[in-house]
Design an enzyme around this catalytic site. Structure first.
Site, PDB file in Angstrom:
ATOM      1  N   TYR A  43      -2.913  -1.381  10.176  1.00 47.41           N
ATOM      2  CA  TYR A  43      -2.920  -1.576   8.729  1.00 47.41           C
ATOM      3  C   TYR A  43      -1.568  -0.876   8.247  1.00 47.41           C
ATOM      4  CZ  TYR A  43      -4.303  -1.291   3.577  1.00 47.41           C
ATOM      5  OH  TYR A  43      -4.294  -1.353   2.309  1.00 47.41           O
ATOM      6  N   SER A  55       0.862  -1.106  -0.075  1.00 49.91           N
ATOM      7  CA  SER A  55       0.080  -0.051   0.046  1.00 49.91           C
ATOM      8  C   SER A  55       0.822   1.007   0.059  1.00 49.91           C
ATOM      9  CB  SER A  55      -0.929   0.104   1.091  1.00 49.91           C
ATOM     10  OG  SER A  55      -1.672   1.278   1.414  1.00 49.91           O
TER      11      SER A  55
HETATM   12  N1  LIG Z   1      -8.444  -1.120  -2.397  1.00 45.27           N
HETATM   13  C1  LIG Z   1      -7.477  -0.357  -2.278  1.00 45.27           C
HETATM   14  O1  LIG Z   1      -7.601   0.821  -2.575  1.00 45.27           O
HETATM   15  C2  LIG Z   1      -6.100  -0.822  -1.813  1.00 45.27           C
HETATM   16  C3  LIG Z   1      -5.019   0.275  -1.563  1.00 45.27           C
HETATM   17  C4  LIG Z   1      -4.015  -0.268  -1.133  1.00 45.27           C
HETATM   18  C5  LIG Z   1      -3.676  -1.715  -0.923  1.00 45.27           C
HETATM   19  N2  LIG Z   1      -4.714  -2.724  -0.954  1.00 45.27           N
HETATM   20  C6  LIG Z   1      -4.435  -4.043  -0.767  1.00 45.27           C
HETATM   21  O2  LIG Z   1      -4.676  -4.767  -1.925  1.00 45.27           O
HETATM   22  C7  LIG Z   1      -5.161  -5.836  -1.336  1.00 45.27           C
HETATM   23  C8  LIG Z   1      -6.805  -6.226  -1.815  1.00 45.27           C
HETATM   24  O3  LIG Z   1      -7.677  -5.153  -1.628  1.00 45.27           O
HETATM   25  P1  LIG Z   1      -9.093  -5.151  -1.976  1.00 45.27           P
HETATM   26  O4  LIG Z   1      -9.518  -3.842  -1.897  1.00 45.27           O
HETATM   27  O5  LIG Z   1      -9.337  -5.912  -3.269  1.00 45.27           O
HETATM   28  O6  LIG Z   1      -9.786  -5.997  -0.645  1.00 45.27           O
HETATM   29  P2  LIG Z   1     -10.980  -6.540  -0.538  1.00 45.27           P
HETATM   30  O7  LIG Z   1     -11.464  -6.351   0.761  1.00 45.27           O
HETATM   31  O8  LIG Z   1     -11.879  -6.619  -1.860  1.00 45.27           O
HETATM   32  O9  LIG Z   1     -10.640  -8.125  -0.712  1.00 45.27           O
HETATM   33  C9  LIG Z   1      -9.793  -8.996   0.372  1.00 45.27           C
HETATM   34  C10 LIG Z   1     -10.241 -10.250   0.255  1.00 45.27           C
HETATM   35  O10 LIG Z   1      -9.322 -10.927   1.293  1.00 45.27           O
HETATM   36  C11 LIG Z   1     -10.242 -11.860   2.214  1.00 45.27           C
HETATM   37  N3  LIG Z   1      -9.766 -12.200   3.427  1.00 45.27           N
HETATM   38  C12 LIG Z   1     -10.024 -11.354   4.454  1.00 45.27           C
HETATM   39  N4  LIG Z   1      -9.454 -11.719   5.597  1.00 45.27           N
HETATM   40  C13 LIG Z   1      -9.133 -12.856   5.147  1.00 45.27           C
HETATM   41  C14 LIG Z   1      -8.462 -14.148   5.845  1.00 45.27           C
HETATM   42  N5  LIG Z   1      -8.413 -13.953   7.171  1.00 45.27           N
HETATM   43  N6  LIG Z   1      -8.483 -15.274   5.481  1.00 45.27           N
HETATM   44  C15 LIG Z   1      -8.450 -15.139   3.855  1.00 45.27           C
HETATM   45  N7  LIG Z   1      -9.078 -14.255   3.319  1.00 45.27           N
HETATM   46  C16 LIG Z   1      -9.349 -13.359   3.926  1.00 45.27           C
HETATM   47  C17 LIG Z   1     -11.747 -11.171   2.035  1.00 45.27           C
HETATM   48  O11 LIG Z   1     -12.699 -12.230   2.356  1.00 45.27           O
HETATM   49  C18 LIG Z   1     -11.696 -10.465   0.588  1.00 45.27           C
HETATM   50  O12 LIG Z   1     -12.379 -11.426  -0.339  1.00 45.27           O
HETATM   51  C19 LIG Z   1      -5.412  -5.749   0.113  1.00 45.27           C
HETATM   52  O13 LIG Z   1      -3.879  -6.460   0.696  1.00 45.27           O
HETATM   53  C20 LIG Z   1      -5.398  -4.506   0.385  1.00 45.27           C
HETATM   54  O14 LIG Z   1      -4.574  -4.023   1.593  1.00 45.27           O
HETATM   55  C21 LIG Z   1      -5.924  -2.236  -1.377  1.00 45.27           C
END
Ligand SMILES: NC(=O)c1ccc[n+]([C@@H]2O[C@H](COP(=O)([O-])OP(=O)(O)OC[C@H]3O[C@@H](n4cnc5c(N)ncnc54)[C@H](O)[C@@H]3O)[C@@H](O)[C@H]2O)c1
Length: 261
Positions: A162, A150
């Site tokens: 986070y 991130s």
């Molecule tokens: N969306 C953003 O703007 C953004 C920005 C920076 C970083 N990220 C990173 O990218 C990655 C994906 O983000 P996203 O927005 O697509 O997330 P999201 O919440 O849409 O998807 C995350 C998935 O992880 C699964 N998950 C959560 N806890 C879990 C566990 N204990 N065991 C197994 N699965 C689990 C959830 O069920 C979900 O399907 C994450 O690591 C997030 O930190 C996202």
């Protein structure tokens, strides 16, 4: 041979994608099966895994796995499923992350939430990468791992559980890239900006701070993820943090100039 025509070896390349039930992980897992790569879709939600696989172009190449990656035994169970179904695992994408709540500031976040955030992002990521690397090294096979970090690995997010978990992942990527490089296992970070996926409740007004003028979609991440994962396209890339953010990280309190041209 076309450079981008066959980024993966559909016979030998196989993948595990965590967080494949939603958002960025789902888009990457679906893109991998599109490219003919047999892929484990791993997530804590059975419903999400089924829906992600059903909506993919090649459900026949997808292997479902459901479990809580905050638990180390579950990480081992995921690996056992992957080896049984795929033989070897050459590619890992670690995208799973628990939901982040804006209310969980420094005084509010409880111990369980803190630990779960670190367990899923950092502990599971380290364990899965290390175990997969052991097997690849023993088999003298190349590998490629991608961690979703991130922009908040470097800048505060008002969510210390986070940002510290992501900062840990960012240095883990560099540690593992250095250690595994001589064995031809590459390890990189993909750094999303503001992506309107499940993990980030997007305020549309944020778009005015993004030079490319819009929030990102999970599908904006998948092509770069595949390019970095591909040993054909990115054979000489390791320890890198690839930012896919529409330019969000370029912004500060100075507005961009309006050009007359
Ligand atoms: N969306 C953003 O703007 C953004 C920005 C920076 C970083 N990220 C990173 O990218 C990655 C994906 O983000 P996203 O927005 O697509 O997330 P999201 O919440 O849409 O998807 C995350 C998935 O992880 C699964 N998950 C959560 N806890 C879990 C566990 N204990 N065991 C197994 N699965 C689990 C959830 O069920 C979900 O399907 C994450 O690591 C997030 O930190 C996202």
């Amino acid at each position: 041979m076309s450079l981008f025509g066959t980024p993966f070896d559909a016979v030998h390349d196989t993948a595990v994608v965590t967080g494949a039930g939603n958002g960025i992980g789902r888009a990457i897992a679906q893109a991998l099966v599109d490219e003919g790569v047999r892929t484990v879709f791993a997530d804590v939600s059975a419903e999400r895994v089924s829906a992600a696989i059903a909506a993919s172009s090649r459900p026949d190449l997808a292997v479902p796995w459901v479990g809580d990656l905050a638990n180390m035994q579950a990480c081992d169970a995921l690996l056992a499923t992957a080896y049984a179904a795929l033989g070897e695992v050459t590619h890992l994408v670690h995208s799973a992350s628990p939901p982040r709540r804006e209310a969980d500031h420094a005084f509010a976040v409880d111990r369980k939430t803190w630990q779960e955030m670190h367990a899923v992002n950092l502990d599971a990521g380290f364990h899965l990468a290390r175990e997969i690397a052991k097997r690849l090294i023993a088999a003298k096979r190349a590998g490629s791992f991608l961690f979703l970090t991130s922009l908040h690995a470097d800048t505060p997010r008002n969510l210390p559980h986070y940002s510290t978990a992501k900062a840990g992942m960012a240095i883990l990527v560099r540690e593992l890239a250095k250690t595994f490089g001589r064995y031809n296992i590459r390890v990189n970070a993909l750094v999303p900006g503001a992506i309107a996926a499940g993990g980030f409740v997007a305020d549309a007004s944020l778009a005015r701070h993004i030079p490319l003028g819009r929030l990102g979609q999970a599908e904006d991440l998948a092509p770069m993820a595949l390019a970095v994962l591909s040993n054909r396209i990115s054979a000489y890339v390791t320890g890198a943090a690839i930012v896919v953010d529409g330019g969000l990280s370029l912004t500060n309190w100075f507005e961009a100039p309006v050009l007359d041209a």
